[in-house]
Design an enzyme around this catalytic site. Structure first.
Site, PDB file in Angstrom:
ATOM      1  CG  PHE A  43      -2.121  -0.864   0.998  1.00 47.30           C
ATOM      2  CD1 PHE A  43      -3.096  -0.540   0.074  1.00 47.30           C
ATOM      3  CD2 PHE A  43      -2.245  -2.037   1.706  1.00 47.30           C
ATOM      4  CE1 PHE A  43      -4.179  -1.363  -0.125  1.00 47.30           C
ATOM      5  CE2 PHE A  43      -3.322  -2.862   1.507  1.00 47.30           C
ATOM      6  CZ  PHE A  43      -4.299  -2.528   0.586  1.00 47.30           C
ATOM      7  CB  THR A  46       7.873   2.700   5.652  1.00 47.65           C
ATOM      8  OG1 THR A  46       6.682   1.936   5.501  1.00 47.65           O
ATOM      9  CG2 THR A  46       8.007   3.108   7.100  1.00 47.65           C
ATOM     10  CG  ASP A 160       1.656  -7.326   7.101  1.00 48.26           C
ATOM     11  OD1 ASP A 160       1.848  -8.521   6.784  1.00 48.26           O
ATOM     12  OD2 ASP A 160       2.326  -6.392   6.637  1.00 48.26           O
TER      13      ASP A 160
END
Length: 644
Positions: A43, A46, A160
């Site tokens: 998605f 980071t 996750d």
């Protein structure tokens, strides 16, 4: 940084990306300075960053991609993101979950900014130190399962869980659950809109892989798969590619060293293909682990003295250091995510339980045991029905004394009568958490309790400063840690000659209930006319109300039957105790403190930001003693023998 470029790192002096010519992003929200990329996932990406509002404290910026789904889909995702991020923000009080600093939409991206954890993830630990043995896996489970218990209670699913998302904090070795990213509703919605599965291959539960739908047992499956990887060094995805879910029946053959049969049985149940066959709550797993430890303790009675002492020492350290929440022998067997862990009907022996105190508690009788002259004050107690309608208004009186703090600032301490009560909540209570039971009788000696939460004026008079975010002399002091609250007590005690302290957890609940056995001291539900909480949400059949979104002046709402104000909401209140199982909790109302293995402290009552169910009389949470939050304050207690 240029987040969209394959080579995003540039010099500080560069205004445009040297790779693609795009104008660079130096700061997000004129606050977060991007330092370097940390990784990317399904998605988004980071980044490591600095928070200029927090003296350049390191933080993690997660950039979630949602473009190219169409304007309608985009709006749905943004709305869900904001709601779910707000939900994640309420997990701050858990010291094993990174704090959420900010969340926002900017330039076609969604951003989550979280606390940076100094340490090493368990995959790197595996690579450097080798496979985990059974004892290390037991310690992992006992350290992490209370975290899952807490997030699942808040209706949040991690989705996750894998070794890379479990950090061992360098400062104290505790395990930290990171990279929530998105929670249940957001993940499910993005998956349905974008056609993407949320989770990591090999670790994600079968139902998560097939439909994108996850529940608490899905996280527990992923935890079991992570344990397998750490014990064997084998990524479960590599086995799945060859055998499908057949590897689950033969996972033991890959072990590097044998493990106990009890631990093996627990992992068997975690790694069931069908969700209904797995553990349905973290509470249930903790319960089985607890039973195993008790059986091991009993088995040591047959060992020679020296061997018994060594094993008892090891088991004692394990028991003392791992449990942040109560475990119940029988947890909820429901497969429904909305059902909280509870004791199964019939598992509690209520025949020997005493009756709860009457709603009209006895008058305090402290004057004979204390030299402090007491005054009387009058007040009105309001009771509501299940819909939140007022059904009674009862005039009351209580006794108190007033402590002069100097410069016109005073402190009122109300006399609490000694008595017995049932601590915890019944298994039938709506939104009950597993760590609230079983109910047990506690005898509390007479003591004094602060009429109000400690105010900013009182704090400033004693400590000479005011750290609160929501300024106001008569508002409760907040943004202070447990350690700082204890220092306030010490300073006040030295100044006054009385031994002021934080209340024990049992004293707090006794004082909060004030003779009641309902979820709230004012009845079966709560309203925004009775307390300051997140009243845009409801408890049971109660109404919604005006959500103030900040603390308010103490004494703004009706008191309970003891004459104490704001026991529900406004700010959560710190107690003396470190966490303890109710099965081993003191029954004399005293605090139990075990700082050798766990310094985290109990916090009670809920706050202005919390859902109404969190403000119930029986709810208990833990917080790191050095962590200050805008949701946390405290009120004072004083033993009768130290009051004269």
């Amino acid at each position: 940084m240029n987040p969209d470029c394959e080579k995003p790192i540039n010099q500080d002096v560069d205004k445009y990306c040297q790779s693609c010519g795009t104008e660079l992003i130096f700061r997000l929200r004129n606050r977060f300075i991007i330092i370097q990329p940390l990784g990317r996932g399904g998605f988004g990406k980071t980044y490591l960053a600095e928070d200029t509002d927090k003296l350049k404290e390191k933080c993690v910026v997660k950039q979630l991609v949602y473009q190219a789904q169409g304007p309608t889909a985009n709006k749905v995702i943004i709305d869900l993101f904001m709601r779910e991020a707000e939900q994640l923000q309420q997990l701050w009080a858990n010291p094993q979950i990174p704090s959420l600093f900010a969340y926002f939409e900017e330039g076609g991206y969604l951003y989550l900014v979280q606390q940076y954890v100094e340490g090493q993830d368990l995959l790197k630990e595996l690579q450097e130190e080798g496979c985990f043995n059974g004892q290390k896996i037991e310690e992992l489970l006992k350290d992490l399962l209370p975290v899952f218990e807490a997030i699942h209670m808040r209706k949040v699913i991690h989705r996750d869980v894998k070794p890379e998302n479990i950090m061992r904090r360098g400062s104290d070795g505790r395990l930290i659950l990171i990279d929530f990213g998105v929670s249940k509703q957001l993940s499910k919605s993005i998956a349905s809109i974008a056609g993407t599965m949320v989770g990591s291959l090999g670790y994600a539960a079968p139902e998560q892989m097939e439909s994108g739908i996850a529940q608490p047992s899905s996280d527990l499956y992923s935890l079991g798969a992570s344990c397998f990887h750490l014990m064997t060094g084998i990524n479960p995805w590599s086995l799945w590619k060859m055998q499908g879910y057949g590897w689950l029946n033969e996972w033991r053959q890959h072990l590097q060293q044998p493990i106990g049969s009890e631990l093996g049985e627990i992992l068997d149940q975690l790694l069931q293909v069908q969700a209904k066959d797995r553990y349905q709550s973290a509470t249930a797993v903790l319960s089985d682990l607890d039973i195993q430890l008790k059986e091991k303790l009993q088995s040591t009675s047959q060992l020679p003295h020296r061997g018994r002492r060594q094993i008892l020492l090891w088991l004692g350290l394990g028991l003392g250091s791992v449990f942040a929440y109560e475990r119940i022998r029988n947890s909820s067997k429901s497969n429904d995510f909305e059902t909280e862990p509870s004791i199964e009907p019939g598992s509690e022996d209520l025949s020997s339980m005493p009756e709860p105190l009457s709603p009209d508690p006895p008058s305090p009788t402290l004057e004979s045991t204390s030299e402090i002259p007491l005054e009387t004050f009058s007040f009105e107690v309001v009771t509501v029905d299940i819909q939140g309608e007022v059904i009674d208004r009862i005039p009351k009186q209580s006794k108190f004394f007033r402590q002069d703090l100097g410069n016109g600032t005073t402190l009122d301490m109300v006399a609490m009568p000694g008595g017995k009560f049932l601590m915890g909540s019944p298994s039938s209570e709506l939104e009950r958490q597993g760590n609230e039971g079983p109910q047990h009788e506690v005898t509390v000696a007479a003591f004094y309790m602060g009429k109000y939460e400690v105010t900013q004026a009182q704090w400033e008079e004693i400590m000479g400063s005011n750290p609160s975010s929501f300024q106001g002399a008569n508002r409760p002091v907040e943004n202070i840690s447990w350690d700082e609250a204890v220092r306030f007590c010490q300073e006040l005690s030295q100044q006054s000659g009385k031994d002021y302290r934080l209340p024990s957890e049992a004293e707090w609940e006794y004082a909060c209930r004030a003779g009641t056995n309902t979820p709230f001291s004012n009845g079966e539900t709560i309203t925004s006319e009775l307390a300051n909480y997140k009243s845009s949400l409801t408890y049971g059949s109660g109404p919604t109300g005006y959500y103030r979104q900040q603390s308010v002046e103490v004494g703004s709402f009706p008191p309970n039957a003891f004459g104490l104000y704001d026991m529900h909401g406004n700010v959560s209140e710190l107690c003396q105790d470190t966490f303890q199982l109710y099965s081993t909790a003191p029954k004399d109302g005293s605090a139990r403190v075990n700082t050798e293995s766990n310094r985290n402290r109990i916090v009670r009552g809920g706050s202005w930001v919390h859902d109404p169910q969190i403000c119930r009389s029986a709810v208990r949470f833990v917080i790191s003693p050095d962590k200050g939050l805008t949701t946390n304050g405290f009120r004072l207690a004083l033993s009768v023998k130290f009051a004269s």
